[in-house]
Design a protein around this motif. Structure first.
Motif, PDB file in Angstrom:
ATOM      1  N   UNK A  60       0.835  -1.216   0.000  1.00 23.47           N
ATOM      2  CA  UNK A  60       0.000   0.000   0.000  1.00 23.47           C
ATOM      3  C   UNK A  60       0.869   1.267   0.000  1.00 23.47           C
ATOM      4  N   UNK A  61       2.155   1.099   0.310  1.00 25.40           N
ATOM      5  CA  UNK A  61       3.059   2.257   0.371  1.00 25.40           C
ATOM      6  C   UNK A  61       3.663   2.546  -1.004  1.00 25.40           C
ATOM      7  N   UNK A  62       3.987   1.479  -1.755  1.00 20.41           N
ATOM      8  CA  UNK A  62       4.639   1.679  -3.055  1.00 20.41           C
ATOM      9  C   UNK A  62       3.622   1.801  -4.186  1.00 20.41           C
ATOM     10  N   UNK A  63       4.080   2.325  -5.311  1.00 19.68           N
ATOM     11  CA  UNK A  63       3.292   2.341  -6.541  1.00 19.68           C
ATOM     12  C   UNK A  63       4.236   2.010  -7.700  1.00 19.68           C
ATOM     13  N   UNK A  64       3.723   1.873  -8.921  1.00 20.01           N
ATOM     14  CA  UNK A  64       4.595   1.452 -10.033  1.00 20.01           C
ATOM     15  C   UNK A  64       5.779   2.391 -10.311  1.00 20.01           C
TER      16      UNK A  64
END
Length: 420
Positions: A60-64
Motif C-alpha cells: 500500500x506504500x509503493x506504486x509502479x
C-alpha cells in the motif's frame, strides 16, 4: 578414581572443536531457551509483512513509479538475506513496484567492501541477476540534519534518493546499540564516516557505566532511532534466529514498534539468569561471529557477566580474517597493558580502538585465554593468553584451581547471561 568427562562440541569458524571437561567442574551449559520451529521462515516473514506494526503494508506504500531502496546486512552478519528478499519482493510487486526501480544496498558501516561472490551469496543468484545491487559508499553521503546528540545524519545518496526506504536485519544483542536491527541499518549501516565516528564517540562517555547490551533505553539506541527518522526509514523487516541460524520469528513495520516487539522475543530466548562461576568457556557460535577478533569480542563481553571477578574466560574464536580492523590492530601493538588501552580510549575516541579498550577492561578483571588461528604475538598484543587448543586453556585454568566451577557458553554471540 575415574573422572567422568563430558564432551561438548563448540563451533569454531565453519567447523567444530570438542571440549572435554570433567563433569565435576561443569557449573552449567548456558543455552538459550530456543523457540520450537513450527513454521517455515518464509511463512513467518510473509505473515509479518501482511500484518505490519504501526504501518501500512508495503504493497500500500509503493506504486509502479516508486524508487525503492532495500538495505541489507553485510557478510559479517548472520542475517538470512536470501530468505528475506523473496517474500519482501513479492509484497512490493503486489503494490506494482518494478525491478528496474529497486536497488539493494549492502550496509557496510565501516567494514570492508565485499567481493562480488559474497554479494551474490548474500542475496541469492537469481535476485543478484535481476535487481541492481550496490555497496554502501561512505564518501557518497548527503547531510540531512542532526540528532539531538549532535550526530550529523549523512546518509548514502542511493538511499536518500529513494522514495521508499526499507531495512532488513537480524535482532540480536549488541554491545553498544543494545540490539541489532531497526534503525541500525541507517546509522551506522549506510552513513558517512563522519556520522559513524560521531555516533561511536559517545561510547567512550558511557564506557564505565552499566553494560549497554540488551538495553533499548540507552543514548546510543535513541541516537540511532533519531537518525533513522531523519533519514526517512519507512519500514523494517527484521528476523530473530535460533542458534542454528534458523528463523524463529519475524517482525515488520515501524522502525521502533516492530523492533521492540522483536526485542521481547530475543530477551525471552537469549537472556539467561546465571550465578557467576570461577570461569567460562565461550564460543562465538562459529562463522560469521568469529570471522575476526573485532567481531569475536562481542561474545567475550557477553560472557563477562557469567564470571566472578578475578576468574577466567576462555574465548573460542577462529578469527580466519585476523584482527579485522587496522586501528584495533594498531592499538593492540601500541598499548602495552590493559590499563593503557582503557585510559587512552577514555581520553581519545578512535573507532577500532574501542575494541582494545573493551578487551582491556575485561583483562583488568579476568584472566583471558584465546583459542584461535591468530599468531601468538597478536593474541598477546590483544591482552589474551594464547592457547593451541581448548584442552590446553582448560588445563591452565584447572591447574590453578582443580575444583573450579565453569560455565560453558556454546553461543556466546547470541546469549546474554544476566546475574541473578
Amino acid at each position: 578414581m575415574t573422572t567422568n568427562v563430558k564432551t561438548i562440541p563448540l563451533a569454531f569458524g565453519s567447523g567444530i572443536l570438542e571440549l572435554d571437561m570433567p563433569e565435576k567442574n561443569i557449573s552449567s551449559i548456558i543455552l538459550p531457551s530456543e523457540l520450537k520451529i513450527t513454521e517455515e521462515g518464509a511463512s513467518l516473514i510473509k505473515k509479518a509483512l501482511e500484518n505490519p506494526m504501526k504501518s501500512k503494508r508495503l504493497s500500500e506504500i509503493v506504486n509502479p513509479n516508486s524508487r525503492v531502496a532495500i538495505i541489507v546486512s553485510d557478510v559479517t552478519r548472520p542475517t538470512p538475506t536470501a530468505k528475506l528478499l523473496p517474500p519482501l519482493l513479492e509484497e512490493l510487486y503486489l503494490g506494482g513496484a518494478k525491478n528496474e526501480n529497486i536497488t539493494i544496498v549492502f550496509a557496510l558501516g565501516l567494514h570492508r567492501n565485499q567481493t562480488e561472490e559474497e554479494c551474490r551469496q548474500l542475496v541469492g543468484e537469481e535476485i543478484f541477476e535481476k535487481i541492481r545491487c550496490v555497496q554502501h559508499d561512505r564518501k557518497r553521503c548527503r547531510l540531512l540534519g542532526k540528532t539531538s546528540f549532535g550526530t550529523p545524519v549523512e546518509v548514502f545518496e542511493e538511499v536518500v534518493d529513494s522514495d521508499v526506504i526499507i531495512s532488513t536485519g537480524t535482532l540480536e544483542f549488541h554491545y553498544y546499540a543494545g540490539y541489532g536491527g531497526g534503525g541500525k541499518s541507517i546509522l551506522p549501516g549506510v552513513s558517512s564516516e563522519k556520522s559513524i565516528l560521531s555516533f561511536h564517540s559517545f561510547y567512550s562517555k558511557l564506557f564505565e557505566g552499566d553494560p549497554l547490551s540488551g538495553r533499548t533505553n540507552s543514548p546510543a539506541r535513541q541516537n540511532i532511532e533519531e537518525a533513522a527518522r531523519i533519514a526517512g526509514l519507512d519500514f523494517i523487516i527484521n528476523v530473530v534466529l535460533d542458534s542454528k541460524k534458523e528463523i524463529v520469528a519475524a517482525v515488520a513495520g515501524d522502525l521502533i514498534e516492530a523492533h521492540r516487539k522483536g526485542v521481547k522475543v530475543v530477551d525471552s530466548m537469549y537472556k539467561v539468569p546465571v550465578e557467576p562461576a570461577d570461569a567460562v568457556v565461550v564460543s562465538c557460535g562459529g562463522f560469521p561471529k568469529d570471522i575476526n577478533l573485532y567481531q569475536a569480542t562481542k561474545s567475550l563481553e557477553n560472557a563477562t557477566s557469567a564470571v566472578k571477578r578475578g576468574g577466567s574466560i576462555i574465548l573460542v574464536a577462529e578469527c580466519a580474517e585476523g584482527i579485522g580492523n587496522k586501528v584495533y590492530e594498531c592499538w593492540n601493538r601500541e598499548c602495552g597493558a590493559p590499563e593503557d588501552a582503557v585510559k587512552r580510549f577514555k581520553n581519545h575516541f578512535e573507532f577500532g580502538g574501542h575494541k582494545a579498550a573493551i578487551v582491556g577492561r575485561a583483562a583488568k578483571e579476568f584472566k583471558l585465554y584465546l583459542v584461535s588461528k591468530l599468531p601468538e604475538t597478536e593474541s598477546k598484543n590483544a591482552f589474551f593468553i594464547p592457547a593451541m587448543s581448548i584442552d590446553e586453556a582448560l588445563e591452565k585454568v584447572l591447574s590453578e584451581n582443580p575444583d573450579a566451577k565453569i560455565h560453558v557458553m556454546p553461543n556466546g554471540g547470541w546469549t546474554l547471561p544476566v546475574k541473578q
